[in-house]
Design an enzyme around this catalytic site. Structure first.
Site, PDB file in Angstrom:
ATOM      1  N   LEU A 151       0.727  45.259 -50.311  1.00 62.64           N
ATOM      2  CA  LEU A 151       1.109  44.029 -50.405  1.00 62.64           C
ATOM      3  C   LEU A 151       1.006  42.503 -48.772  1.00 62.64           C
ATOM      4  CD1 LEU A 151       3.697  43.426 -51.899  1.00 62.64           C
ATOM      5  CD2 LEU A 151       5.478  43.735 -50.008  1.00 62.64           C
ATOM      6  N   CYS A 152       0.259  41.838 -49.587  1.00 55.23           N
ATOM      7  CA  CYS A 152       0.375  40.951 -48.298  1.00 55.23           C
ATOM      8  C   CYS A 152       0.513  39.012 -49.289  1.00 55.23           C
ATOM      9  CB  CYS A 152      -0.786  41.093 -48.012  1.00 55.23           C
ATOM     10  SG  CYS A 152      -2.098  40.014 -48.876  1.00 55.23           S
ATOM     11  N   ASP A 153      -0.062  38.185 -48.380  1.00 57.24           N
ATOM     12  CA  ASP A 153       0.303  37.842 -48.608  1.00 57.24           C
ATOM     13  C   ASP A 153       0.444  36.307 -50.616  1.00 57.24           C
ATOM     14  OD1 ASP A 153       2.880  35.253 -47.782  1.00 57.24           O
ATOM     15  OD2 ASP A 153       0.750  33.993 -48.254  1.00 57.24           O
TER      16      ASP A 153
END
Lengths: 429, 106
Positions: free
Chosen positions: B7-9
């Protein structure tokens, strides 16, 4: 430092996180993102139409005749960039209601109707002025979307909806859910419209422009206002938090609006564009290879680094760096929680910000033409495109690159030396 | 098959990490399905996640993600910043394997 770090992690980061994750701010961001493809494609056509190379313009003129590029402004821009408020009102209301785990699409449609009620219709020509759909009403669109979204949510959650017997199929009874909120929203909008008609402003949009959007735009695009935002962005990244995402979540409506106001002036052929700081100023001029101006660091590591660690990191970071993605540098060097490298990481954006601002204020360098460029566009190319095809934009980016390189140089050089020593085992961590 | 979600932005820099992890998994002959997604897309990916790893830049969401997904039987952790920055697929894959083992034992 330790105490400061503790204060920062316990007090500052939770507050910043709460702001950035605030439901309404997220709804604004996600709703506006819906318009991004149209903004970018519309901008692409503007660049094609106004590409500032004389030979090209002469060729097109000879081939297609006078006014060959009118279709861009008259047919494409009005249906893409200049629809921003209409798209935002739908997108923001839908995103907000979606975030409450309800179906947001009907709420988006209801907000759209409310927005149109508030727009002044020219009864003689039986039409709306197309300018009303553009950036001038972006703030009105956002406010209407948030209010109608909340109204919709409250009515549906309180179950003040028309209930049908269980024997009715759910797909039919669902279509009745939006009836009460739609009626409430439309009655409310009509009342608000009549109230504003009695004021000197005449309509809600003019009131919002004067009272909300003008002051916010002035504050958010002022030198101290935007410099402070940039500082917060860097500070958050210094602690490993996605600062750009948090800061743009709050500032995007203001900076995007400033960008679009510049575009309107650019279209009208204004000699000086109104804003210096816009979305593209931040995303395409300050983020040299990512926030913190790290592309010069990657270049140094690639060309001059002597330690294996930095050489490897340079090779790893150059491809994403060209597209302004710099997590490998931020976390791998590391800059995060590294007081020594945090200094240039915070300092270089603030300095290039100041130089760019001054250069544009004195009209040495061109301002942003207001076209939307993806933030992943490689440096130098983005400078040319964002200024509406001016070499001055590229020159400013080169100047910024050199400034950032000079600021970073002593720090990265000594960090390299330290890594060489570590690798040779002459010092330990 | 082990389903790992990063998960990242907006799933950009984590997609580099996915490539490196997939390469390691292939070399070791492991059956994995690794994806990089944005925070917003997580709800849809939930059914296809055994281990959820957060990029360090969204580490601040760790407690929220734990509260949301651990009850559903998903192991949640953040990626150590240095492993992330240097794109050390090997050790992040090890982390995911360790988490999935712990999850099965508990």
């Amino acid at each position: 430092m330790k105490k400061f770090k503790q204060f920062f992690e316990e007090k500052f980061i939770p507050v910043a996180t709460r702001i950035a994750n605030q439901r309404h701010i997220l709804a604004l961001r996600d709703g506006i993102i819906l318009a991004m493809p149209l903004l970018i494609i519309g901008s692409l056509f503007i660049i094609i139409a106004d590409f500032p190379v004389e030979a090209y313009q002469n060729f097109m003129l000879g081939w297609l005749g006078e006014g060959w590029n009118d279709f861009v402004w008259n047919d494409i821009v009005v249906a893409t960039i200049s629809l921003i408020s209409v798209i935002a009102v739908f997108g923001v209301a839908k995103s907000l209601v979606d975030s409450y785990d309800l179906d947001g699409t009907p709420a988006g449609v209801v907000a759209l109707a409310s927005f149109f009620i508030l727009l002044p219709l020219d009864v003689d020509s039986w039409g709306w002025n197309a300018d009303l759909f553009g950036s001038g009403n972006l703030f009105l669109a956002m406010i209407v979307a948030l209010l109608i979204g909340e109204l919709y949510r409250i009515i549906v959650k309180k179950k003040l909806v028309i209930k049908l017997p269980d024997s009715v199929p759910p797909s039919i009874s669902n279509s009745f859910v939006a009836l009460v909120p739609a009626a409430a929203a439309i009655i409310l909008s009509i009342i608000v419209k009549f109230i504003f008609r009695a004021t000197p402003y005449g309509d809600a949009g003019s009131f919002i422009t004067a009272v909300v959007s003008a002051p916010l735009t002035i504050a958010g695009t002022s030198y101290p206002g935007a410099l402070f935002a940039t500082f917060i962005e860097q500070l958050l990244w210094s602690f490993g938090i996605h600062g750009s995402s948090i800061v743009t979540a709050v500032m995007e409506p203001i900076w995007l609006n400033a960008n679009l106001e510049n575009l309107a002036a650019f279209q009208a052929g204004a000699a000086t564009l109104p804003h210096i700081i816009t979305q593209t100023f931040i995303e395409n001029f300050m983020w040299i290879g990512g926030s913190g101006a790290t592309l010069p660091v990657v270049a140094y590591m690639l060309c001059f680094a002597r330690s294996k660690t930095l050489k490897d990191l340079g090779r790893l970071s150059i491809a994403p760096g060209i597209f302004n993605i710099n997590e490998p540098v931020v976390f791998g060097l590391p800059i995060v929680l590294n007081p020594f490298l945090i200094i240039p990481f915070i300092l270089s954006p603030l300095v290039i910000f100041t130089v760019s601002y001054a250069g544009m204020a004195l009209n040495i360098f061109p301002r942003m033409a207001g076209v939307s460029i993806p933030w992943t566009t490689p440096y130098l190319i983005s400078g040319y495109l964002a200024t509406g095809g001016k070499i001055g934009g590229v020159l400013l980016q080169l100047v910024n690159f050199v400034i950032a390189f000079v600021i970073w140089l002593p720090f990265i050089r000594s960090w390299d030396k330290r890594n060489v020593a570590l690798e040779q085992g002459t010092v330990t961590e | 098959m082990l389903y790992i979600t990063l998960l990242c932005d907006n799933g950009m820099s984590t997609s580099m990490m996915v490539q490196r992890m997939e390469k390691c998994a292939k070399e070791r002959g492991l059956e994995t399905d690794i994806a990089a997604i944005s925070v917003k897309a997580m709800k849809e990916r939930m059914a296809h996640t055994d281990v959820l790893l957060l990029g360090p830049q969204v580490r601040y969401l760790l407690s929220k993600m734990k509260a949301e997904y651990e009850p559903a039987g998903i192991a949640v952790a953040d990626i150590p910043p240095m492993d992330y920055g240097r794109m050390n697929g090997e050790s992040v894959l090890d982390l995911a394997l360790k988490l999935s083992k712990e999850r099965e034992n508990s």
